[in-house]
Design an enzyme around this catalytic site. Structure first.
Site, short mmCIF file in Angstrom:
data_model
loop_
_atom_site.label_atom_id
_atom_site.label_comp_id
_atom_site.label_asym_id
_atom_site.label_seq_id
_atom_site.Cartn_x
_atom_site.Cartn_y
_atom_site.Cartn_z
N PHE A 47 0.83 -1.21 0.00
CA PHE A 47 0.00 0.00 0.00
C PHE A 47 0.86 1.26 0.00
O PHE A 47 1.94 1.30 0.60
CB PHE A 47 -0.93 0.02 1.23
CG PHE A 47 -1.90 -1.12 1.26
CD1 PHE A 47 -3.03 -1.11 0.47
CD2 PHE A 47 -1.67 -2.22 2.08
CE1 PHE A 47 -3.93 -2.17 0.50
CE2 PHE A 47 -2.56 -3.28 2.12
CZ PHE A 47 -3.70 -3.26 1.32
N ASP A 48 0.36 2.30 -0.66
CA ASP A 48 1.02 3.61 -0.67
C ASP A 48 0.45 4.54 0.39
O ASP A 48 1.12 5.49 0.81
CB ASP A 48 0.85 4.28 -2.04
CG ASP A 48 1.52 3.50 -3.16
OD1 ASP A 48 2.61 2.95 -2.91
OD2 ASP A 48 0.95 3.43 -4.26
#
Length: 227
Positions: free
Chosen positions: A19-20
């Site tokens: 995930f960013d």
């Protein structure tokens, strides 16, 4: 979906790499009352070093985003207003941008300074939040519907009173065009040592007396995400 239980360093790394952006609740997750939860600063610092975007999401409407920045700083955590998404802010954005609230009218607020500051930041007048006048059976007739009130906004209010509830009730029942907004409907509020009544518990009085259903802004309800 069942919660994902991580047990190894490799599983934690895979999650972080996947995930960013990471969204964090605040009450009971980042802090409990005025105390930081163990290992939170190190975890957030690690995510920032990895270039991750952090968003702090809270249903607690007691503080404005500016006030939350100060609380984060007091606990040794870096955070900006742009990273904080509260139910008070979501309420202001919804009324201004989505509902196109008539700014010649007022929002009657059961809640604290957080709601007032966020509403005023978008040009909406907030009243009622600081009304500490006593009321009795003999003086109830003082409370009349006010055509200048275009919305009742209910959040966490540490100084809740019968006058506030009665004023909200009269305006919601006598004026069908008066919007009914709840910042959230959480039954409880995590404190330092205990769980305490939340906004939803205060809101239940108006649900019962007005027989009206509010638009609930806070997570997991769609309006907070859509704003």
């Amino acid at each position: 979906m069942a919660p994902l239980k991580l047990t190894t360093a490799a599983e934690f790394k895979a999650l972080v790499d996947r995930f960013d952006t990471f969204l964090f609740d605040c009450d009971g997750v980042i802090w409990r009352g005025s105390s930081i939860v163990d290992h939170v600063p190190e975890t957030l610092d690690m995510l920032r070093r990895l270039g991750k975007r952090l968003i702090f999401v809270t249903n607690n409407s007691a503080k404005s985003r500016r006030d939350y920045v100060a609380k984060f700083a007091s606990l040794g955590i870096q955070a900006s207003e742009e990273e904080i998404f509260s139910s008070a802010y979501a309420t202001a954005v919804y009324l201004h941008d989505v509902a196109k609230f008539d700014t010649s009218k007022h929002a009657y607020v059961i809640g604290g300074s957080g709601i007032r500051h966020e509403l005023e930041a978008v040009g909406i007048s907030a009243i009622g939040h600081d009304d500490t006048r006593a009321v009795s059976l003999a003086t109830l007739n003082e409370i009349e519907p006010d055509p200048r009130i275009g919305a009742v906004v209910c959040g966490i209010d540490y100084e809740i009173s019968y006058r506030k509830l009665a004023t909200a009730h009269v305006n919601l029942t006598e004026n069908p065009d008066c919007m009914f907004i709840a910042t959230n409907d959480d039954r409880t509020l995590p404190g330092g040592k205990h769980m305490y009544p939340g906004s939803g518990s205060l809101l239940s009085v108006l649900l019962s007396s007005t027989q009206r259903t509010p638009l609930v802004m806070g997570k997991p309800n769609p309006p907070m995400l859509e704003c």
